[in-house]
Design a protein around this motif. Structure first.
Motif, mmCIF file in Angstrom:
data_model
loop_
_atom_site.group_PDB
_atom_site.id
_atom_site.type_symbol
_atom_site.label_atom_id
_atom_site.label_comp_id
_atom_site.label_asym_id
_atom_site.label_seq_id
_atom_site.Cartn_x
_atom_site.Cartn_y
_atom_site.Cartn_z
ATOM 1 N N ALA A 1 0.847 -1.193 0.000
ATOM 2 C CA ALA A 1 0.000 0.000 0.000
ATOM 3 C C ALA A 1 0.887 1.248 0.000
ATOM 4 O O ALA A 1 1.856 1.316 0.762
ATOM 5 C CB ALA A 1 -0.900 0.014 1.229
ATOM 6 N N PRO A 2 0.584 2.233 -0.841
ATOM 7 C CA PRO A 2 1.417 3.443 -0.911
ATOM 8 C C PRO A 2 1.580 4.140 0.436
ATOM 9 O O PRO A 2 2.625 4.724 0.718
ATOM 10 C CB PRO A 2 0.652 4.337 -1.898
ATOM 11 C CG PRO A 2 -0.178 3.408 -2.705
ATOM 12 C CD PRO A 2 -0.529 2.269 -1.795
ATOM 13 N N GLN A 3 0.557 4.055 1.290
ATOM 14 C CA GLN A 3 0.614 4.715 2.587
ATOM 15 C C GLN A 3 1.664 4.108 3.516
ATOM 16 O O GLN A 3 2.015 4.709 4.530
ATOM 17 C CB GLN A 3 -0.757 4.653 3.274
ATOM 18 C CG GLN A 3 -1.845 5.443 2.579
ATOM 19 C CD GLN A 3 -2.362 4.779 1.298
ATOM 20 O OE1 GLN A 3 -2.171 3.577 1.083
ATOM 21 N NE2 GLN A 3 -3.002 5.559 0.442
ATOM 22 N N ARG A 4 2.170 2.931 3.167
ATOM 23 C CA ARG A 4 3.202 2.290 3.985
ATOM 24 C C ARG A 4 4.615 2.602 3.484
ATOM 25 O O ARG A 4 5.591 2.099 4.048
ATOM 26 C CB ARG A 4 2.978 0.774 4.013
ATOM 27 C CG ARG A 4 1.691 0.370 4.712
ATOM 28 C CD ARG A 4 1.523 -1.138 4.708
ATOM 29 N NE ARG A 4 2.598 -1.802 5.426
ATOM 30 C CZ ARG A 4 2.895 -3.095 5.285
ATOM 31 N NH1 ARG A 4 2.219 -3.851 4.448
ATOM 32 N NH2 ARG A 4 3.903 -3.628 5.970
ATOM 33 N N LEU A 5 4.719 3.422 2.454
ATOM 34 C CA LEU A 5 6.025 3.774 1.897
ATOM 35 C C LEU A 5 6.313 5.248 2.136
ATOM 36 O O LEU A 5 5.450 6.104 1.919
ATOM 37 C CB LEU A 5 6.054 3.483 0.391
ATOM 38 C CG LEU A 5 7.338 3.853 -0.353
ATOM 39 C CD1 LEU A 5 8.530 3.046 0.173
ATOM 40 C CD2 LEU A 5 7.159 3.626 -1.858
ATOM 41 N N GLN A 6 7.523 5.531 2.602
ATOM 42 C CA GLN A 6 7.969 6.908 2.769
ATOM 43 C C GLN A 6 9.276 7.092 2.011
ATOM 44 O O GLN A 6 10.126 6.200 1.997
ATOM 45 C CB GLN A 6 8.197 7.241 4.259
ATOM 46 C CG GLN A 6 6.942 7.157 5.097
ATOM 47 C CD GLN A 6 7.200 7.464 6.567
ATOM 48 O OE1 GLN A 6 8.325 7.722 6.986
ATOM 49 N NE2 GLN A 6 6.142 7.421 7.359
ATOM 50 N N PHE A 7 9.420 8.261 1.385
ATOM 51 C CA PHE A 7 10.667 8.602 0.709
ATOM 52 C C PHE A 7 11.387 9.683 1.498
ATOM 53 O O PHE A 7 10.801 10.734 1.789
ATOM 54 C CB PHE A 7 10.412 9.097 -0.716
ATOM 55 C CG PHE A 7 10.136 8.006 -1.699
ATOM 56 C CD1 PHE A 7 10.814 6.802 -1.644
ATOM 57 C CD2 PHE A 7 9.189 8.180 -2.696
ATOM 58 C CE1 PHE A 7 10.560 5.790 -2.560
ATOM 59 C CE2 PHE A 7 8.934 7.179 -3.617
ATOM 60 C CZ PHE A 7 9.617 5.979 -3.542
ATOM 61 N N GLU A 8 12.634 9.417 1.839
ATOM 62 C CA GLU A 8 13.444 10.405 2.535
ATOM 63 C C GLU A 8 14.243 11.202 1.507
ATOM 64 O O GLU A 8 14.967 10.628 0.694
ATOM 65 C CB GLU A 8 14.375 9.732 3.547
ATOM 66 C CG GLU A 8 13.613 9.063 4.679
ATOM 67 C CD GLU A 8 14.508 8.637 5.827
ATOM 68 O OE1 GLU A 8 15.724 8.969 5.813
ATOM 69 O OE2 GLU A 8 13.996 7.980 6.750
ATOM 70 N N ILE A 9 14.094 12.524 1.572
ATOM 71 C CA ILE A 9 14.809 13.417 0.665
ATOM 72 C C ILE A 9 15.620 14.401 1.490
ATOM 73 O O ILE A 9 15.369 14.592 2.677
ATOM 74 C CB ILE A 9 13.844 14.179 -0.267
ATOM 75 C CG1 ILE A 9 12.910 15.088 0.552
ATOM 76 C CG2 ILE A 9 13.030 13.209 -1.127
ATOM 77 C CD1 ILE A 9 12.053 16.014 -0.292
ATOM 78 N N THR A 10 16.604 15.028 0.850
ATOM 79 C CA THR A 10 17.405 16.040 1.528
ATOM 80 C C THR A 10 16.894 17.429 1.155
ATOM 81 O O THR A 10 16.142 17.595 0.197
ATOM 82 C CB THR A 10 18.884 15.918 1.121
ATOM 83 O OG1 THR A 10 18.992 16.071 -0.296
ATOM 84 C CG2 THR A 10 19.437 14.549 1.530
ATOM 85 N N GLU A 11 17.344 18.414 1.927
ATOM 86 C CA GLU A 11 16.913 19.783 1.669
ATOM 87 C C GLU A 11 17.339 20.259 0.283
ATOM 88 O O GLU A 11 16.693 21.127 -0.297
ATOM 89 C CB GLU A 11 17.485 20.715 2.737
ATOM 90 C CG GLU A 11 16.903 20.463 4.113
ATOM 91 C CD GLU A 11 17.482 21.412 5.149
ATOM 92 O OE1 GLU A 11 17.386 22.637 4.941
ATOM 93 O OE2 GLU A 11 18.027 20.934 6.144
#
Length: 199
Positions: free
Chosen positions: A53-63
């Motif tokens: 499910a997309p709600q279980r995925l997080q993408f970490e990005i930098t500033e």
């Protein structure tokens, strides 16, 4: 090669997560991936293939991704959030930390950099900065994670400040998938397979 490597990492992470009861899983994403117009479609395809499910995925990005402010990156972040994927701003507090781009870009979580957490025990200035960052996240209505928690004292201070998500060696060192599932009881033994054993 970051595009190919990133796609492989995402595929493996989603395959792992879908076999568990983990509420969410975070994956680091390169600025180059976000500038690729086909990246959101690739993510949607991987989610569909793995059943996560997309709600279980997080993408970490930098500033730097937000400072880049390219049309491609903005469009990718917008599409990913429309899919239901969470966007996490990593190492917050070490870069430009502009409030204006936090308003412009929809962010779901801030991660406070370990350089501030490391000094919590004896540095009043660091404690004040961390408290301000936690309050900022709460005011924006986003989650906040403190990175680099290594002592009980740091943990207690952060919890007292209102931070409910902690990351660091005090809680656990990095673990192999089988170790993680074994420790937390998030999957039954027959669901735990080494990557090499998968069809």
């Amino acid at each position: 090669m970051i595009g190919q490597l990133g796609a492989w990492v995402l595929q493996e992470a989603c395959r792992f997560a879908v076999r568990t009861d983990l509420p969410w899983l975070a994956v680091n994403v390169s600025p180059l991936q976000l500038r690729d117009a086909g990246f959101p479609e690739q993510v949607a395809s991987i989610l569909a293939d793995t059943g996560l499910a997309p709600q279980r995925l997080q993408f970490e990005i930098t500033e730097s991704v937000l400072l880049d402010n390219s049309d491609a990156s903005r469009a990718a972040l917008t599409t990913l959030r429309q899919l239901g994927v969470g966007i996490v701003l990593d190492d917050f507090g070490t870069g430009y930390s502009s409030l204006s781009y936090l308003r412009r870009h929809a962010i779901d979580k801030l991660k406070i950099d370990r350089s501030f957490v490391r000094l919590l025990d004896g540095d009043g200035n660091s404690a004040a900065i961390v408290k301000a960052l936690i309050d900022l996240a709460m005011a924006l209505g986003v989650d906040v994670t403190a990175e680099g928690v290594e002592t009980e004292a740091q943990k207690m201070l952060l919890v007292a400040m209102g931070c409910r998500q902690l990351q660091g060696y005090f809680l656990s060192p990095p673990l192999e998938p089988v170790q993680l599932l074994g420790l937390s009881g998030l999957a039954s033994p027959d669901e735990i397979q080494p990557a090499a054993a998968r069809a």
